[in-house]
Design a protein around this motif. Structure first.
Motif, PDB file in Angstrom:
ATOM      1  N   ALA A 101       0.839  -1.198   0.000  1.00  0.00           N
ATOM      2  CA  ALA A 101       0.000   0.000   0.000  1.00  0.00           C
ATOM      3  C   ALA A 101       0.872   1.245   0.000  1.00  0.00           C
ATOM      4  N   THR A 102       0.431   2.238  -0.765  1.00  0.00           N
ATOM      5  CA  THR A 102       1.139   3.504  -0.838  1.00  0.00           C
ATOM      6  C   THR A 102       0.194   4.555  -1.411  1.00  0.00           C
ATOM      7  N   LEU A 103       0.645   5.801  -1.436  1.00  0.00           N
ATOM      8  CA  LEU A 103      -0.133   6.858  -2.071  1.00  0.00           C
ATOM      9  C   LEU A 103      -0.090   6.683  -3.592  1.00  0.00           C
ATOM     10  N   ALA A 104      -1.207   6.940  -4.245  1.00  0.00           N
ATOM     11  CA  ALA A 104      -1.315   6.717  -5.689  1.00  0.00           C
ATOM     12  C   ALA A 104      -0.384   7.609  -6.505  1.00  0.00           C
ATOM     13  N   LEU A 105      -0.431   8.908  -6.277  1.00  0.00           N
ATOM     14  CA  LEU A 105       0.327   9.815  -7.148  1.00  0.00           C
ATOM     15  C   LEU A 105       1.838   9.578  -7.091  1.00  0.00           C
ATOM     16  N   PRO A 106       2.455   9.506  -5.915  1.00  0.00           N
ATOM     17  CA  PRO A 106       3.892   9.216  -5.878  1.00  0.00           C
ATOM     18  C   PRO A 106       4.248   7.854  -6.494  1.00  0.00           C
ATOM     19  N   PHE A 107       3.319   6.906  -6.455  1.00  0.00           N
ATOM     20  CA  PHE A 107       3.545   5.593  -7.058  1.00  0.00           C
ATOM     21  C   PHE A 107       3.884   5.728  -8.542  1.00  0.00           C
ATOM     22  N   ALA A 108       3.288   6.722  -9.199  1.00  0.00           N
ATOM     23  CA  ALA A 108       3.544   6.951 -10.623  1.00  0.00           C
ATOM     24  C   ALA A 108       4.604   8.022 -10.850  1.00  0.00           C
ATOM     25  N   GLY A 109       5.220   8.513  -9.789  1.00  0.00           N
ATOM     26  CA  GLY A 109       6.263   9.520  -9.925  1.00  0.00           C
ATOM     27  C   GLY A 109       5.773  10.954  -9.860  1.00  0.00           C
ATOM     28  N   ILE A 110       4.529  11.167  -9.459  1.00  0.00           N
ATOM     29  CA  ILE A 110       4.000  12.522  -9.303  1.00  0.00           C
ATOM     30  C   ILE A 110       4.301  12.980  -7.884  1.00  0.00           C
ATOM     31  N   THR A 111       5.061  14.055  -7.764  1.00  0.00           N
ATOM     32  CA  THR A 111       5.474  14.508  -6.431  1.00  0.00           C
ATOM     33  C   THR A 111       4.676  15.688  -5.907  1.00  0.00           C
ATOM     34  N   ALA A 112       3.984  16.404  -6.801  1.00  0.00           N
ATOM     35  CA  ALA A 112       3.152  17.528  -6.350  1.00  0.00           C
ATOM     36  C   ALA A 112       1.917  17.600  -7.237  1.00  0.00           C
ATOM     37  N   PRO A 113       0.757  17.446  -6.675  1.00  0.00           N
ATOM     38  CA  PRO A 113       0.516  17.150  -5.270  1.00  0.00           C
ATOM     39  C   PRO A 113       0.782  15.671  -4.985  1.00  0.00           C
ATOM     40  N   GLN A 114       0.940  15.339  -3.728  1.00  0.00           N
ATOM     41  CA  GLN A 114       1.119  13.935  -3.363  1.00  0.00           C
ATOM     42  C   GLN A 114      -0.209  13.239  -3.102  1.00  0.00           C
ATOM     43  N   GLU A 115      -1.242  14.022  -2.822  1.00  0.00           N
ATOM     44  CA  GLU A 115      -2.561  13.461  -2.562  1.00  0.00           C
ATOM     45  C   GLU A 115      -3.531  13.918  -3.650  1.00  0.00           C
ATOM     46  N   ILE A 116      -4.492  13.083  -3.960  1.00  0.00           N
ATOM     47  CA  ILE A 116      -5.534  13.440  -4.918  1.00  0.00           C
ATOM     48  C   ILE A 116      -6.584  14.248  -4.154  1.00  0.00           C
ATOM     49  N   PRO A 117      -6.779  15.520  -4.503  1.00  0.00           N
ATOM     50  CA  PRO A 117      -7.744  16.342  -3.773  1.00  0.00           C
ATOM     51  C   PRO A 117      -9.158  15.775  -3.903  1.00  0.00           C
ATOM     52  N   ASP A 118      -9.901  15.778  -2.812  1.00  0.00           N
ATOM     53  CA  ASP A 118     -11.275  15.282  -2.826  1.00  0.00           C
ATOM     54  C   ASP A 118     -12.190  16.393  -3.327  1.00  0.00           C
ATOM     55  N   PRO A 119     -12.827  16.206  -4.492  1.00  0.00           N
ATOM     56  CA  PRO A 119     -13.650  17.268  -5.067  1.00  0.00           C
ATOM     57  C   PRO A 119     -15.083  17.306  -4.538  1.00  0.00           C
ATOM     58  N   TYR A 120     -15.461  16.373  -3.690  1.00  0.00           N
ATOM     59  CA  TYR A 120     -16.862  16.152  -3.322  1.00  0.00           C
ATOM     60  C   TYR A 120     -17.591  17.416  -2.873  1.00  0.00           C
ATOM     61  N   TYR A 121     -16.973  18.218  -2.015  1.00  0.00           N
ATOM     62  CA  TYR A 121     -17.647  19.414  -1.497  1.00  0.00           C
ATOM     63  C   TYR A 121     -17.281  20.683  -2.260  1.00  0.00           C
TER      64      TYR A 121
END
Length: 151
Positions: free
Chosen positions: A105-125
């Motif tokens: 298990a790991t964060l999705a974006l860094p897994f593919a080499g994306i360093t910024a942002p490291q988290e996928i922003p939640d668009p729900y609200y």
């Protein structure tokens, strides 16, 4: 490779990443298994958020067949990678990890080499632009992962 995208409710971020990667894998003729779940179960059985569907459709991806489901103990052995949308979901994945788990298990974006942002922003609200940003990140993720190949 077997990838499971994990977000909170499995109606916004993770189904978009699943759909985008699946389509890009088909174009690249790569036979990887891709799915998505949520750590929470309150949307289980529901379709993707209509705003996610609209953003995805404008970019050529369909979320019509998606049905949300909650992370299960079997996912820890059925997938190679559990890719979390954010640190909160990553912590939840680790907290629920069964003793016999084989998935990493790991964060999705860094897994593919994306360093910024490291988290996928939640668009729900937020506004529609947040859902469009998730599509942008999913396309960048898929492009980078496929170019890089198997981790």
């Amino acid at each position: 490779m077997k990838i499971l995208f994990v977000c909170l409710g499995n109606i916004c971020r993770s189904p978009v990443f699943e759909a985008v990667l699946r389509q890009q894998l088909q174009r690249s003729r790569l036979d990887w298994q891709v799915a998505s779940v949520g750590t929470g179960g309150w949307h289980a059985g529901d379709g993707a958020d209509p705003r996610s569907c609209a953003s995805a459709l404008r970019r050529g991806y369909s979320l019509e067949s998606h049905r949300a489901r909650q992370l299960a103990a079997t996912d820890y052995r059925d997938f190679d990678w559990l890719l979390a949308a954010d640190r909160s979901n990553l912590a939840e994945i680790e907290q629920r990890r069964p003793a016999a788990a084989t998935a990493q298990a790991t964060l999705a974006l860094p897994f593919a080499g994306i360093t910024a942002p490291q988290e996928i922003p939640d668009p729900y609200y937020g506004k529609q632009a947040g859902f469009d940003q998730v599509i942008d990140l999913a396309e960048d993720f898929a492009r980078r992962l496929i170019t890089r190949g198997k981790p």
